[in-house]
Scaffold this motif. Structure first.
Motif, PDB file in Angstrom:
ATOM      1  N   LEU A 322       0.791  -1.361   0.091  1.00  0.00           N
ATOM      2  CA  LEU A 322      -0.350  -0.106  -0.180  1.00  0.00           C
ATOM      3  C   LEU A 322       0.966   1.305  -0.094  1.00  0.00           C
ATOM      4  CD1 LEU A 322      -2.926   1.131   0.533  1.00  0.00           C
ATOM      5  CD2 LEU A 322      -2.113   1.226   2.844  1.00  0.00           C
ATOM      6  N   MET A 323       1.825   1.336   0.807  1.00  0.00           N
ATOM      7  CA  MET A 323       2.568   2.612   1.126  1.00  0.00           C
ATOM      8  C   MET A 323       3.691   2.790  -0.011  1.00  0.00           C
ATOM      9  SD  MET A 323       1.089   4.063   3.502  1.00  0.00           S
ATOM     10  CE  MET A 323       2.057   5.322   3.575  1.00  0.00           C
ATOM     11  N   GLU A 342      10.568  -5.743  -4.738  1.00  0.00           N
ATOM     12  CA  GLU A 342       9.659  -6.696  -4.097  1.00  0.00           C
ATOM     13  C   GLU A 342      10.383  -8.141  -3.842  1.00  0.00           C
ATOM     14  OE1 GLU A 342       7.122  -7.468  -2.213  1.00  0.00           O
ATOM     15  OE2 GLU A 342       5.853  -5.433  -2.164  1.00  0.00           O
ATOM     16  N   VAL A 399       8.709  -1.924   3.803  1.00  0.00           N
ATOM     17  CA  VAL A 399       8.374  -3.304   3.972  1.00  0.00           C
ATOM     18  C   VAL A 399       7.228  -3.307   5.403  1.00  0.00           C
ATOM     19  CG1 VAL A 399      10.182  -4.053   2.821  1.00  0.00           C
ATOM     20  CG2 VAL A 399       9.936  -3.912   5.403  1.00  0.00           C
ATOM     21  N   GLU A 401       5.854  -3.729   9.108  1.00  0.00           N
ATOM     22  CA  GLU A 401       6.388  -3.306  10.199  1.00  0.00           C
ATOM     23  C   GLU A 401       6.926  -4.425  11.201  1.00  0.00           C
ATOM     24  OE1 GLU A 401       6.463  -0.281  10.555  1.00  0.00           O
ATOM     25  OE2 GLU A 401       5.791   0.784  12.323  1.00  0.00           O
ATOM     26  N   LYS A 406      13.470  -5.194   8.973  1.00  0.00           N
ATOM     27  CA  LYS A 406      13.970  -3.908   8.745  1.00  0.00           C
ATOM     28  C   LYS A 406      15.357  -3.823   9.082  1.00  0.00           C
ATOM     29  CE  LYS A 406       9.627  -1.525   8.987  1.00  0.00           C
ATOM     30  NZ  LYS A 406       9.061  -0.641   7.966  1.00  0.00           N
ATOM     31  N   ASN A 426       9.992   4.101   6.019  1.00  0.00           N
ATOM     32  CA  ASN A 426       8.643   4.854   6.163  1.00  0.00           C
ATOM     33  C   ASN A 426       8.003   4.148   7.305  1.00  0.00           C
ATOM     34  OD1 ASN A 426       6.105   5.870   5.331  1.00  0.00           O
ATOM     35  ND2 ASN A 426       5.419   4.022   4.405  1.00  0.00           N
ATOM     36  N   SER A 428       6.065   3.728  10.747  1.00  0.00           N
ATOM     37  CA  SER A 428       5.108   4.460  11.433  1.00  0.00           C
ATOM     38  C   SER A 428       5.291   4.495  13.137  1.00  0.00           C
ATOM     39  CB  SER A 428       3.552   4.045  11.190  1.00  0.00           C
ATOM     40  OG  SER A 428       3.305   3.519  10.258  1.00  0.00           O
TER      41      SER A 428
HETATM   42  N1  LIG Z   1      -0.659   1.272   6.046  1.00  0.00           N
HETATM   43  C1  LIG Z   1      -0.550   2.575   6.365  1.00  0.00           C
HETATM   44  O1  LIG Z   1      -1.379   3.333   6.521  1.00  0.00           O
HETATM   45  C2  LIG Z   1       0.860   3.186   6.806  1.00  0.00           C
HETATM   46  C3  LIG Z   1       0.963   4.593   7.028  1.00  0.00           C
HETATM   47  C4  LIG Z   1       2.275   4.864   6.983  1.00  0.00           C
HETATM   48  C5  LIG Z   1       3.424   3.950   7.124  1.00  0.00           C
HETATM   49  N2  LIG Z   1       3.124   2.898   7.128  1.00  0.00           N
HETATM   50  C6  LIG Z   1       4.340   1.921   7.202  1.00  0.00           C
HETATM   51  O2  LIG Z   1       4.838   1.705   6.103  1.00  0.00           O
HETATM   52  C7  LIG Z   1       5.373   0.432   5.968  1.00  0.00           C
HETATM   53  C8  LIG Z   1       4.444  -0.413   4.859  1.00  0.00           C
HETATM   54  O3  LIG Z   1       3.225  -0.695   5.230  1.00  0.00           O
HETATM   55  P1  LIG Z   1       2.161  -1.111   4.274  1.00  0.00           P
HETATM   56  O4  LIG Z   1       0.862  -0.894   4.609  1.00  0.00           O
HETATM   57  O5  LIG Z   1       2.687  -0.590   2.780  1.00  0.00           O
HETATM   58  O6  LIG Z   1       2.513  -2.592   4.173  1.00  0.00           O
HETATM   59  P2  LIG Z   1       2.051  -3.941   2.936  1.00  0.00           P
HETATM   60  O7  LIG Z   1       1.812  -5.041   3.705  1.00  0.00           O
HETATM   61  O8  LIG Z   1       0.955  -3.199   2.304  1.00  0.00           O
HETATM   62  O9  LIG Z   1       3.279  -3.850   2.090  1.00  0.00           O
HETATM   63  C9  LIG Z   1       4.638  -4.262   2.418  1.00  0.00           C
HETATM   64  C10 LIG Z   1       5.246  -4.939   1.426  1.00  0.00           C
HETATM   65  O10 LIG Z   1       6.554  -5.053   1.495  1.00  0.00           O
HETATM   66  C11 LIG Z   1       6.915  -6.137   0.766  1.00  0.00           C
HETATM   67  N3  LIG Z   1       8.218  -7.004   1.601  1.00  0.00           N
HETATM   68  C12 LIG Z   1       8.439  -7.328   2.651  1.00  0.00           C
HETATM   69  N4  LIG Z   1       9.597  -7.925   2.651  1.00  0.00           N
HETATM   70  C13 LIG Z   1      10.306  -7.187   1.708  1.00  0.00           C
HETATM   71  C14 LIG Z   1      11.569  -7.401   1.270  1.00  0.00           C
HETATM   72  N5  LIG Z   1      12.704  -7.923   1.951  1.00  0.00           N
HETATM   73  N6  LIG Z   1      11.924  -6.765   0.126  1.00  0.00           N
HETATM   74  C15 LIG Z   1      11.119  -6.227  -0.877  1.00  0.00           C
HETATM   75  N7  LIG Z   1       9.676  -6.090  -0.338  1.00  0.00           N
HETATM   76  C16 LIG Z   1       9.372  -6.629   0.828  1.00  0.00           C
HETATM   77  C17 LIG Z   1       5.795  -7.302   0.978  1.00  0.00           C
HETATM   78  O11 LIG Z   1       5.710  -8.266  -0.012  1.00  0.00           O
HETATM   79  C18 LIG Z   1       4.773  -6.169   0.677  1.00  0.00           C
HETATM   80  O12 LIG Z   1       4.153  -6.146  -0.592  1.00  0.00           O
HETATM   81  C19 LIG Z   1       5.191  -0.062   7.451  1.00  0.00           C
HETATM   82  O13 LIG Z   1       6.306   0.146   8.159  1.00  0.00           O
HETATM   83  C20 LIG Z   1       4.226   0.598   7.856  1.00  0.00           C
HETATM   84  O14 LIG Z   1       4.367   0.831   9.544  1.00  0.00           O
HETATM   85  C21 LIG Z   1       1.883   2.501   6.933  1.00  0.00           C
END
Ligand SMILES: NC(=O)c1ccc[n+]([C@@H]2O[C@H](COP(=O)([O-])OP(=O)(O)OC[C@H]3O[C@@H](n4cnc5c(N)ncnc54)[C@H](O)[C@@H]3O)[C@@H](O)[C@H]2O)c1
Ligand SMILES: C[C@H](O)CC(=O)SCCNC(=O)CCNC(=O)[C@H](O)C(C)(C)COP(=O)(O)OP(=O)(O)OC[C@H]1O[C@@H](n2cnc3c(N)ncnc32)[C@H](O)[C@@H]1OP(=O)(O)O
Length: 725
Positions: A322-323, A342, A399, A401, A406, A426, A428
């Protein structure tokens, strides 16, 4: 320029008999009182000189004018400057001296003519502009109204409907559109601007071009009955869209007066209303927001040291969820080449698909051409390893949380990325020092906290640890600006600034409901206060998974002040996890319309029995004001902690963080500004009383107690020694 004056005008009289008056007040040639009074004396001189036949007004350095000097409103609000007699500038100077003069004036517009700038040009007898010029009346956005005759002249030049659209939306038009609307008489290249304007002015003198006073035009105005209907409709829309603001309706009163009783009466009404709106609380809030938003990029000890941002030529993003996909979208939209990494082909394809969908939605809405879509998408490349990271200037990790994941990623990045590369996360909630624990690159590790959806939400929290170098912050501030985000630089802690303020807000709402308050009434009261939606509707939208993950972090890090409600976990157990599952605090139909659910009671009662709290008759019958105070004063309390700990350097940064990250209504000026409008003593006394009855969740923090005891504003600066930045 005299250092005591703010701007000036200069006049040069040419051999052709044209006096060119140039507005000079960098950076946007705003119309300060000094500029306006200088303009008046230049005019008086030009009108009295026999060698002057006509006048051209222009702005220095490629900008006509960004409008009235907004800091002038602040001076009037604070009482440090006396407001001139009502109508003095608009009627005495702009209308009676300039527009009614015996010598014609032509405006030569380059760059921008906004607010008072456009209004000044509309009082001229013709307007010539360059192709890129922006023309608009954005005053309502600042809580004021067009006050130099704009409510009268714009409808007479472009018609009532278009004028209403431009004024009510605050959106400018480009020169070409201005030309087709009749606002601009000719569009010419920059190099020809002044010569064309001079010639046009002389042509008016020689009667080869018409001598038009905008104020006296009637051909674009609809018949009275039709005009009244249009204004009635506009009033209805305005009441719906801006229910807590008076100034848009007051602006419509001035427009209507001009149409019904003639332009002179309209000008007088505009001047009267213009003077009244300055002291509205909403206006004070919006003007505070204007300067605070521009102030977030000024970070003491970072941006005042002469550092120049390095050029970021290529960015890598890890994680296309998503992010990551939203961040990639924001970057390619601003022409940054991006590599998206990815874990496997399937996830990579899905990530790229999300970016594509983000852009395609623009194509569908008509805001992006197919060509631009292809060009933008071509900036995005997928990857499953780090080989292509060898020449990137910045990486943004997005990726899931998970700390150890990380940590591993950052250790890998150190191996593959060049030495100068910025390593951003990124995350949170997770402490950035922990994320970088397995590296020796702490000085280039930084938080780049975007908000979902990242390509839409305007805020970027830049999180700085004790080790992050000033250069890295300066670089990220520059990237933020280029991708059109408002950056707020904050210190490192759980939840940073926005999520720390957000958390008590949701918690307070859960507490009230467990003690007998109606969740739907809470949502309604909070929407009426001006938030885009109430806390329960928001939890449904975000999804309970995120709510639980964030709560876990807060319970771990701030146990003494966390209210542990079981409502959400109980619903989650029953697979009702918010809007995505069609059930949460509300029920959702096919069109995503939310409807209250009587079954919710069951979960509230169960949660209440677990927490051991009782229904409190006082909380069952809360007034709207009490609901607002009981949900937002805990937010103010947390904002005070964030400020006192030096996580934010300026209270105004928290105002912007609350507005752009939480949806706090801008016309209330942001969380600290709003709190100061009620006073630290009052907020302290309410929280103190609730904490005695309901526990430590409401306990006022030491900073708040200290400010209240001195009767000091919460936004007054904290001693720098305590700052973490
Ligand atoms: N969802 C929100 O509203 C929001 C807002 C701000 C920050 N964040 C932060 O952003 C980060 C991502 O959140 P999200 O909601 O996008 O999660 P998500 O689950 O939608 O996406 C995470 C992606 O990371 C990929 N991934 C995992 N390990 C990997 C690796 N080693 N190499 C490459 N890709 C890898 C996964 O396949 C997945 O597609 C988190 O740290 C979260 O705390 C989220
Ligand atoms: C009586 C009249 O009807 C009332 C009025 O005219 S009210 C004013 C109406 N005009 C406006 O609302 C325009 C406000 N300004 C803007 O929208 C944008 O600043 C702009 C489009 C002109 C330029 O944008 P951009 O290039 O991104 O620069 P931006 O960072 O916003 O501004 C540059 C500087 O000019 C200042 N500035 C811009 N417009 C100003 C104005 N009208 N008055 C005073 N300062 C102004 C900003 O505060 C900033 O100062 P800083 O460098 O110290 O932070």
């Amino acid at each position: 320029m005299d250092s005591r004056t703010k701007g000036k005008t200069v006049m040069e009289v040419g051999g052709d008999g044209v006096a060119v008056i140039t507005l000079i007040n960098p950076p946007v040639n705003s119309l300060s009182f000094d500029v306006l009074y200088n303009l008046k004396s230049n005019y008086e001189e030009a009108l009295s000189r026999n060698d002057v036949k006509a006048i051209v007004i222009t702005g220095a350095k490629g900008k006509f004018s960004g409008g009235f000097d907004i800091s002038g409103f602040g001076e009037i609000q604070k009482g440090t400057r006396k407001e001139p007699k009502v109508g003095y500038i608009s009627i005495d100077i702009i209308t009676d001296l300039l527009e009614a003069a015996r010598k014609p004036s032509v405006a030569a517009i380059d760059g921008l003519a906004l607010g008072g700038g456009l209004e000044l040009s509309m009082a001229c007898h013709a307007r010539i502009s360059t192709p890129g010029a922006q023309l608009g009346l954005p005053e309502l956005q600042l809580g004021v109204i067009p006050g130099f005759g704009g409510t009268q002249r714009l409808p007479r030049l472009v018609g009532l409907t278009k004028a209403l659209e431009m004024i009510l939306t605050s959106k400018p038009v480009r020169a070409e559109e201005g030309h087709s609307l009749g606002l601009i008489d000719a569009v010419v290249p920059s190099a020809e601007l002044l010569t064309t304007a001079r010639r046009w002015a002389l042509d008016i003198v020689e009667r080869r071009k018409p001598w038009i006073s905008s104020l006296l035009k009637t051909d674009k105005l609809p018949p009275l009955g039709e005009a009244r209907e249009i204004l009635k409709f506009a009033r209805g829309q305005t009441r719906k869209q801006a229910p807590n603001m008076k100034h848009p309706l007051m602006c419509l009163d001035a427009l209507e007066m001009g149409i019904v009783s003639g332009p002179r009466a309209g000008l007088e009404k505009e001047a009267e209303v213009g003077s009244q709106v300055i002291s509205l609380d909403t206006t004070k809030g919006l003007i505070h927001v204007f300067f605070s938003q521009r102030g977030t990029a000024k970070v003491p000890g970072v941006t005042d040291g002469g550092l120049v941002p390095r050029k970021i030529k290529k960015v890598a993003i890890i994680g296309g969820g998503l992010m990551g996909s939203g961040i990639a979208t924001a970057l390619i939209l601003s022409n940054y080449p991006v590599i998206l990494k990815e874990v496997n082909e399937k996830f990579l394809e899905a990530g790229i698909g999300r970016v594509k969908a983000n852009l395609q939605s623009r194509v569908r809405k008509g805001s992006m051409s197919k060509e631009k879509f292809e060009k933008t998408m071509s900036l995005l490349k997928g990857s499953l390893d780090y080989e292509s990271f060898r020449d990137v200037d910045m990486v943004i990790e997005a990726v899931i949380e998970n700390i150890s994941l990380k940590q591993q990623i950052f250790a890998d990045l150190e191996k593959y990325c060049p030495q100068h590369c910025i390593l951003a996360s990124n995350t949170s909630t997770i402490d950035l020092n922990k994320i970088g624990e397995r590296t020796k690159s702490q000085d280039r590790i930084v938080g780049a906290h975007f908000f979902s959806p990242a390509h839409v939400m305007p805020l970027l929290e830049i999180v700085r640890t004790n080790h992050t170098s000033a250069q890295v912050i300066v670089d990220l501030l520059d990237v933020g600006k280029k991708i059109k985000k408002t950056p707020v630089v904050v210190g490192n802690c759980t939840g940073f600034a926005v999520n720390r303020m957000f958390f008590p807000y949701t918690q307070a709402a859960m507490f009230l409901v467990e003690r007998g308050a109606d969740p739907y009434l809470i949502d309604m009261a909070i929407s009426k206060f001006g938030m885009p939606m109430g806390p329960f509707r928001l939890c449904d939208l975000v999804g309970f998974g995120v709510a639980i993950a964030t709560a876990t972090q807060f319970i771990e890090n701030f146990p003494e002040r966390t209210y542990k409600s079981m409502i959400i976990p109980l619903m989650q157990e029953d697979k009702r996890a918010g809007e995505a599952t069609r059930k949460g605090f509300y029920l959702y139909d096919d069109k995503r319309k939310a409807k209250p659910d009587p079954e919710l009671k069951k979960y509230i009662e169960k949660a209440r029995s677990i927490s051991g709290g009782n229904v409190d008759p006082k909380l069952v019958k809360l007034s709207e004001k009490e609901i607002i105070e009981m949900t937002f004063f805990p937010v103010v309390n947390e904002a005070c902690r964030v400020f006192a700990e030096g996580i934010a350097v300026k209270a105004a940064d928290l105002d912007i963080a609350a507005i752009m990250g939480m949806g706090f209504p801008p016309y209330r000026g942001g969380i600290m500004f709003w709190a100061d409008s009620m006073g630290s003593k009052y907020i302290y006394s309410r929280l103190d009383e609730w904490s005695k009855t309901y526990g430590d969740f409401f306990k006022p923090c030491a900073f708040l107690a200290e400010r209240a005891s001195k009767g000091a504003p919460l936004s007054a600066p904290v001693e720098q020694a305590r700052s973490r930045l």
